[in-house]
Design an enzyme around this catalytic site. Structure first.
Site, PDB file in Angstrom:
ATOM      1  N   HIS A   1      43.650 -35.571 120.336  1.00  0.00           N
ATOM      2  CA  HIS A   1      43.628 -37.010 120.608  1.00  0.00           C
ATOM      3  C   HIS A   1      43.501 -37.864 119.357  1.00  0.00           C
ATOM      4  O   HIS A   1      43.709 -39.076 119.421  1.00  0.00           O
ATOM      5  CB  HIS A   1      42.478 -37.357 121.565  1.00  0.00           C
ATOM      6  CG  HIS A   1      41.117 -37.281 120.921  1.00  0.00           C
ATOM      7  ND1 HIS A   1      40.465 -36.087 120.712  1.00  0.00           N
ATOM      8  CD2 HIS A   1      40.302 -38.244 120.438  1.00  0.00           C
ATOM      9  CE1 HIS A   1      39.296 -36.327 120.140  1.00  0.00           C
ATOM     10  NE2 HIS A   1      39.177 -37.625 119.961  1.00  0.00           N
ATOM     11  N   ARG A   2      43.209 -37.272 118.203  1.00  0.00           N
ATOM     12  CA  ARG A   2      42.975 -38.080 117.003  1.00  0.00           C
ATOM     13  C   ARG A   2      44.295 -38.571 116.407  1.00  0.00           C
ATOM     14  O   ARG A   2      45.305 -37.871 116.414  1.00  0.00           O
ATOM     15  CB  ARG A   2      42.157 -37.300 115.979  1.00  0.00           C
ATOM     16  CG  ARG A   2      40.759 -36.969 116.494  1.00  0.00           C
ATOM     17  CD  ARG A   2      39.835 -36.420 115.427  1.00  0.00           C
ATOM     18  NE  ARG A   2      38.564 -36.056 116.027  1.00  0.00           N
ATOM     19  CZ  ARG A   2      37.541 -36.905 116.230  1.00  0.00           C
ATOM     20  NH1 ARG A   2      37.673 -38.163 115.856  1.00  0.00           N
ATOM     21  NH2 ARG A   2      36.429 -36.492 116.781  1.00  0.00           N
TER      22      ARG A   2
END
Length: 363
Positions: A209-210
């Site tokens: 998700h980063r």
């Protein structure tokens, strides 16, 4: 002693559950201790909020600030305005914040401006990466916190370097591991298990998700292609974070081995963690759970705020270059991953130590 406990996002819920349970236990034993649970509403997706309360036995919050959405600044401002009103109407002896999300920082600032003590659970962790919003939250929170409950000696050292005296640093362990250990007998096999004919120890679990991994469509495509190429005939289970789904949809990536899933509730997700051959992630918390469960873990980040998962545990810090992942995937496929151990005090009793210490300080 009156405690206001703050929770705002999915990682918080796993950390407050054992603390609430420890408070309830002390009350049953005759201690004069009350708590008020405030949900800031920072995460408002059902799978990232309500399901966690239900599965982990967290009581309904006494207040929900409903401060989700918006930019970082808008969210911080909304939480502060609404939490100020909450504290003025229900003033506690202290607030207890956990982790490093926006709610943690915003509520700590608000409390201190009203001269209410703040205690920070999971204090002192640092990644050294000032591009991470969480790092800003950690530094600001710890700069004004009154008491610091830490997960490791490394965190203690960070606080000492910042000038915090030892009397305010309390090494207690990791409340997220309390939750993990307390729920190992309650794990739920997710629906996708039978549907995809999964076998324990025969699949990879992936979470991303980063921004460094998912915001560039070409990089995400390269990363997924690398994983598919280097995992043989193993399936790769990918519960897709909402912010990742938008980019994934735009590139239209697909592979017969790749099993995409919606975000999962806690008991289903940990079932997948516990039974995985290995994990590829850019999450911090999952590296802790993998370490305690003895599951090989590869972290797609350039830094980590949880170095004990690397030095003692089963985690390795890979970086964000997909090509750097290849030799680590080869180690997994060859059965040559390192043997990990469990960090000190990650034993399932951290919350009890926290409440005992708070009683000593505020009784």
């Amino acid at each position: 002693m009156k405690i206001t406990i703050v929770a705002g996002a999915r990682p918080n819920f796993m950390k407050i559950s054992p603390i609430i349970r420890a408070i309830q236990k002390r009350k049953e034993e005759g201690a004069v201790i009350e708590y008020r649970l405030v949900h800031t509403g920072q995460h408002y997706d059902k799978k990232m909020s309500a399901d966690f309360f239900e599965q982990l036995g967290i009581p309904e919050p006494h207040a929900n600030l409903e401060a989700g959405g918006g930019t970082q600044a808008e969210q911080t401002a909304a939480i502060m305005v609404r939490f100020e009103k909450e504290l003025m109407e229900h003033r506690p002896d202290l607030i207890l914040v956990v982790g490093d999300v926006t709610s943690t920082m915003a509520c700590t600032i608000t409390a201190k401006k009203l001269c209410v003590d703040a205690v920070h659970v999971e204090a002192g962790i640092r990644s050294g990466d000032m591009a991470m919003p969480e790092e800003i939250n950690r530094i600001v929170t710890d700069s004004i916190t009154d008491h610091f409950f830490t997960t490791s000696e490394v965190a203690n050292q960070h606080l000492r370097k910042a000038g915090v005296e030892d009397a305010r640093i309390h090494f207690v362990g990791n409340t997220m591991i309390d939750t993990l250990i307390n729920n190992l007998g309650r794990l739920i096999q997710p629906d996708l298990w039978v549907k995809n004919k999964l076998v324990s120890g025969k699949y990879f679990l992936l979470t991303l998700h980063r921004p460094a991994n998912v915001d560039d469509p070409a990089n995400l495509d390269h990363l997924l292609s690398t994983i598919m190429d280097c995992t043989g005939d193993r399936q790769v289970i990918f519960p897709v974070h909402p912010r990742t789904k938008k980019i994934l949809d735009s590139i239209g990536f697909s592979n017969p081995k790749l099993v995409l899933a919606e975000p999962m509730a806690y008991l289903e997700f940990i079932y997948l963690v516990k039974n995985a051959l290995a994990i590829i992630t850019d999450s911090g918390g999952i590296t802790e759970e993998a370490t305690v469960l003895g599951i090989p873990c590869m972290t797609m980040r350039d830094s980590t705020e949880r170095p004990e998962t690397v030095t003692l545990g089963t985690n390795e810090l890979i970086g964000t270059d997909p090509l750097k992942l290849i030799p680590y995937l080869n180690k997994i496929m060859d059965g040559k991953w390192k043997q990990g151990s469990i960090p000190p005090l990650w034993d399932g009793h951290t919350a009890e130590r926290i409440i005992n210490k708070l009683e000593e300080i505020y009784a």
